[in-house]
Design a protein around this motif. Sequence first.
Motif, PDB file in Angstrom:
ATOM      1  N   LYS A 100       0.835  -1.206   0.000  1.00  0.00           N
ATOM      2  CA  LYS A 100       0.000   0.000   0.000  1.00  0.00           C
ATOM      3  C   LYS A 100       0.868   1.254   0.000  1.00  0.00           C
ATOM      4  CE  LYS A 100      -4.174  -1.427   2.473  1.00  0.00           C
ATOM      5  NZ  LYS A 100      -4.916  -1.191   3.739  1.00  0.00           N
ATOM      6  N   GLN A 104       0.962   4.067  -2.864  1.00  0.00           N
ATOM      7  CA  GLN A 104       0.704   5.490  -2.579  1.00  0.00           C
ATOM      8  C   GLN A 104       1.878   6.349  -3.031  1.00  0.00           C
ATOM      9  OE1 GLN A 104      -0.203   5.707   1.575  1.00  0.00           O
ATOM     10  NE2 GLN A 104      -2.329   5.018   1.314  1.00  0.00           N
ATOM     11  N   ARG A 108       1.558   9.265  -5.874  1.00  0.00           N
ATOM     12  CA  ARG A 108       1.956  10.653  -5.608  1.00  0.00           C
ATOM     13  C   ARG A 108       3.005  11.112  -6.615  1.00  0.00           C
ATOM     14  NH1 ARG A 108       3.450  10.421   0.438  1.00  0.00           N
ATOM     15  NH2 ARG A 108       2.794   8.319   0.185  1.00  0.00           N
TER      16      ARG A 108
END
Length: 127
Positions: A100, A104, A108
């Motif tokens: 995860k 992420q 980003r």
Amino acid sequence: MAGGTRRGRLGLAVVTLALGAGCAAPSAEAEARLATLASDEALMDAAFDEVETRLLGNQARVHLWRELERRHGEVSAIQCRVSDGHLRGIATLLARQQEKALDQFRRRHVASADTVLSAGGPTPLNN
């Protein structure tokens, strides 16, 4: 001589019968020895009883420790199975959390790169 021998035998027979019938009282020395033997016997009985009590107590203690050892082995086996399952679960959860976090991070980075490109910022080909 034959007459004297008969009397000696007769006297010995009378003394033997008298002693055998309990007519003569035992000597003081014999009474003391009997009392000492009876006292020693009582002491030995007490000592044997104490040893028997200690042996039975130790035997019970050994039985208890063997039972505790057996139970400890069972509990340890269960604990190992449970811990193994928990540790596998923790490892799986950690791997998911790392995936995860990496996703992420990538999103980003891609989002910030898209923002820079859409704003007309430098591209690797335009440098």
